[in-house]
Design an enzyme around this catalytic site. Structure first.
Site, PDB file in Angstrom:
ATOM      1  N   GLU A   1       0.827  -0.923   0.471  1.00  0.00           N
ATOM      2  CA  GLU A   1       0.187   0.239   0.051  1.00  0.00           C
ATOM      3  C   GLU A   1       1.003   0.955  -0.504  1.00  0.00           C
ATOM      4  O   GLU A   1       0.646   2.358  -0.833  1.00  0.00           O
ATOM      5  CB  GLU A   1      -0.754   0.291   1.407  1.00  0.00           C
ATOM      6  CG  GLU A   1      -2.243  -0.443   0.600  1.00  0.00           C
ATOM      7  CD  GLU A   1      -2.308  -2.302   0.958  1.00  0.00           C
ATOM      8  OE1 GLU A   1      -1.176  -2.580   1.509  1.00  0.00           O
ATOM      9  OE2 GLU A   1      -2.768  -3.013   0.964  1.00  0.00           O
TER      10      GLU A   1
ATOM     11  N   HIS B   1     -11.718  -5.857   8.294  1.00  0.00           N
ATOM     12  CA  HIS B   1     -12.426  -5.565   7.232  1.00  0.00           C
ATOM     13  C   HIS B   1     -13.467  -5.594   6.957  1.00  0.00           C
ATOM     14  O   HIS B   1     -14.071  -5.457   6.157  1.00  0.00           O
ATOM     15  CB  HIS B   1     -12.888  -6.713   6.478  1.00  0.00           C
ATOM     16  CG  HIS B   1     -11.173  -7.487   5.702  1.00  0.00           C
ATOM     17  ND1 HIS B   1     -10.247  -8.019   6.935  1.00  0.00           N
ATOM     18  CD2 HIS B   1     -10.828  -7.768   4.748  1.00  0.00           C
ATOM     19  CE1 HIS B   1      -9.654  -8.778   6.574  1.00  0.00           C
ATOM     20  NE2 HIS B   1      -9.715  -8.341   4.751  1.00  0.00           N
TER      21      HIS B   1
END
Ligand code: TPP
Length: 654
Positions: A388, A457
């Site tokens: 990321e 999540h």
């Protein structure tokens, strides 16, 4: 090269004096002793090439062409400085000379450099990027992620590690077991070269080779320059502090390698310059530096308005009236709407590239980008490593160099892995470099609970991004808004965080197929009412509307506001509605402390507080992570029932 080294030394000696005089308000890191690296690298670059540097970057900037006047003025905090007095020593920038910024966050410039190189390659320009960093930076994640991506995508970057043996007080041998940092290059499949960083010719030759490789499309090189700083880590470091980590003898020993003396000797011995000529050259530079300092001292300070400029550069023009529905209305789910909108915009605007994990072959975890690889190819739809910091940083760099990347963070929960790039780089570069750089970047991320994905999540995190000036944050509640907001986001010249609720991906809604833009920064009253205002965003808007419908059957009239843009928040629409209804319920799928709902409540407390007929009520997620069990998860997320109860409470009809 000799002249440049003299100039850097002279400027930095002067800065040291100014610091002792108390004229420099902020941090100051000098590179005295390391001048050969700046001079050697820059001699191998051309005008169309770029550099990125660090907190110790005066030398790099001067060698690349920044005037010493602009540098002094900036460090003295003057409006004629390269960043109008907003950057200071650690945040210098001079785009006209290819100086794309010095950076206060160690290692952060490494993925940015890959991004600028990506843009150069993408546009078919022949420039290369030189990225400077210290030995300390070679242990950051950004180093590993940036170098790997630059190598995998064969980008024209030269990574220059100035190994001066210390990261502040920490000797490299205490934190790194390999002898040469250049060895790390092999694990990314790029050449790693060690050079004497006190010898400008050696640095020049190594850079020349790396530049040739980069221009030939063969990819990056890591050059490790063994060097040494003759001064403290920061200019005012007291000798007693310096002695804690290195001895006087050690410093003296290294000073025998002084690159300036070394070159001087060479020039005299080879008959290139006489001692008299050298003395006269030094006098000229000294006089030039003195003039620049005097001028910079006398230069005006920035006005107060400067502090409030360059945060959100003006967006591109939008060709139609905002909010005007156009074209056929087609019933589509939100994921497909985002896909067709991206496809349409990519066809029109070659600057748009997509990057993210599994977005190409797979079309993304939620299939939003399905089929785009087939149409646009690997050049514009890029599957990235799980990296990321690497790919978000690279996308920021690409935006700095004129592209419009759209990055997908698979789940917003993973934004933590690249938060420095989002909050210190994307959000701040335009501001701290006084508008010389723009970051037209969209970061898309799936968010929200409801799919039994548990604690890591299922978050929304909109308040975290909204806390940071320089970012815009939007969150559509239906497919039509997703289209309008995305089209507008792609016209912005600042980073936009585009939050897509997972439970909305499959929800159908009418979508206008024509040019449709929703103004960023404007909320929408999606249902008019008179008894209470309910403010919501994303999936919660739908629940608020359902609650309003239920309440309507009981004769209670609810006004529902869809924030659409979470930052900058539309205060006016909220204030006007509460003035009209006198009651406020805020629904948010997120934790209450320091949240968007806190912000909305504060806006009302600071504004139409006197209009309130009852206390404000918030319906939020309990302050616990999301549990996995379906019943437990459902009990956490604000439901229609909870919204109805909250309205009953503010209406005092329990
Ligand atoms: C990510 C990050 N962590 C810590 C710091 C604080 N810091 C500023 S300079 C520095 C040392 C950097 O060492 P190195 O990369 O070797 O560069 P040098 O200072 O030697 O030029 C540190 C830890 C920072 N600016 N950024």
């Amino acid at each position: 090269m000799y002249r440049i080294m003299l100039l850097i030394r002279c400027v930095e000696e002067k800065l040291k004096e100014l610091n002792i005089e108390g004229l420099i308000p902020g941090f100051l890191h000098l590179s005295i002793g390391q001048e050969a690296v700046a001079a050697g690298v820059m001699a191998a670059l051309k005008d169309g090439d770029y550099i990125l540097s660090t907190h110790r970057g005066h030398g790099h900037c001067l060698a690349k062409g920044m005037s010493e006047y602009m540098l002094f003025a900036e460090i003295l905090g003057k409006v004629e400085g390269c960043c109008m007095g907003k950057g200071g020593s650690m945040h210098l920038c001079d785009v006209k000379h290819g100086i794309m910024g010095t950076n206060g966050v160690v290692g952060a410039n490494i993925p940015l450099a890959a991004g600028i190189a990506f843009a150069l390659k993408y546009k078919g320009e022949e420039g290369v990027v030189a990225c400077f960093f210290g030995d300390g930076a070679s242990n950051t994640g950004a180093f590993h992620e940036g170098l790997n991506l630059a190598a995998v995508w064969k980008l024209p970057v030269i990574y220059v590690c100035e190994n001066n043996l210390y990261a502040i007080s920490t000797r490299i041998t205490r934190v790194t077991l390999i002898q040469d940092i250049a060895e790390r290059a092999s694990s990314y499949g790029m050449p790693g070269v060690v050079v004497d960083g006190m010898d400008p010719l050696a640095v020049y030759e190594a850079t020349l080779k790396a530049v040739k490789r980069a221009r030939n499309g063969e990819g990056p090189t890591l050059i490790e320059c063994k060097t040494y700083r003759f001064c403290g880590s920061y200019a005012a470091e007291p000798p007693a502090v310096e002695r804690l980590y290195r001895s006087e003898e050690e410093v003296k020993e290294h000073m025998k390698r002084d690159p300036i003396k070394k070159v001087e000797k060479l020039l005299i011995e080879s008959g290139y310059l006489t001692e008299v000529e050298i003395a006269s050259l030094k006098e000229d530079i000294k006089a030039r530096v003195k003039d620049s300092v005097e001028k910079a001292k006398a230069a005006p300070k920035p006005s107060v308005e400067i502090a409030f400029s360059h945060l959100y550069p003006e967006r591109e023009e939008i060709p139609v009236d905002l909010e005007e529905l156009s074209g056929e209305l087609v019933e589509l789910p939100m994921n497909e709407t985002i896909r067709i909108t991206l496809r349409e915009e990519m066809r029109k605007d070659k600057r748009i590239v997509l990057m993210g994990e599994d977005i190409g072959v797979l079309g993304g975890d939620f299939r939003v980008t399905k089929g785009l690889l087939e149409e646009f190819g690997e050049r514009r739809v890029l599957d990235t490593p799980i990296s990321e910091t690497g790919f978000v940083g690279l996308a920021i760099g690409a935006a700095m160099a004129g592209l419009k990347p759209v990055v997908e963070i698979m789940f917003v929960d993973f934004a933590g892995a690249c938060m420095d790039q989002i909050m210190n780089q994307a959000a701040k570069l335009s501001y701290m470099y006084a508008g010389q750089i723009r970051i037209p970047l969209v970061i898309r991320a799936a968010c929200g609970g409801g799919i039994r994905a548990a604690a890591q999540h299922s978050q929304v995190l909109s308040s975290i991004f909204s806390h940071i000036p320089g970012l815009k944050v939007v969150m559509p509640s239906n497919p039509c808004d997703a289209r309008g907001l995305l089209k507008s986001a792609l016209k912005e010249n600042c980073p936009v965080i585009f939050l897509e609720h997972k439970l909305l991906y499959g929800v159908l809604g009418p979508v206008p197929m024509g040019e449709y833009y929703i103004p960023i920064g404007k909320a929408k009253v999606v249902r008019k009412g008179s008894d209470a205002t309910v403010v919501a965003s994303g999936l919660m808007v739908n629940r608020a509307l359902e609650a309003a419908k239920n309440l309507d059957e009981r004769g209670i009239s609810i006004e529902v506001i869809d924030l659409r843009t979470i930052s900058p928040i539309d205060r006016e629409t909220i204030v006007n509605s509460v003035k009209h209804t006198g009651r406020l319920v805020i629904v948010e799928e997120d934790w209450a402390p320091c949240s968007i709902s806190s912000e909305v409540a504060a806006i009302v407390a600071e504004g139409p507080f006197d209009s309130l007929l009852s206390p404000v009520k918030r319906v939020t997620t309990p302050f616990y992570p999301m549990p996995y069990n379906p019943e437990l998860e459902d009990s956490m997320i604000p439901s229609v029932k909870k919204i109805v109860s909250a309205v009953e409470e503010v209406m005092d009809i329990l």
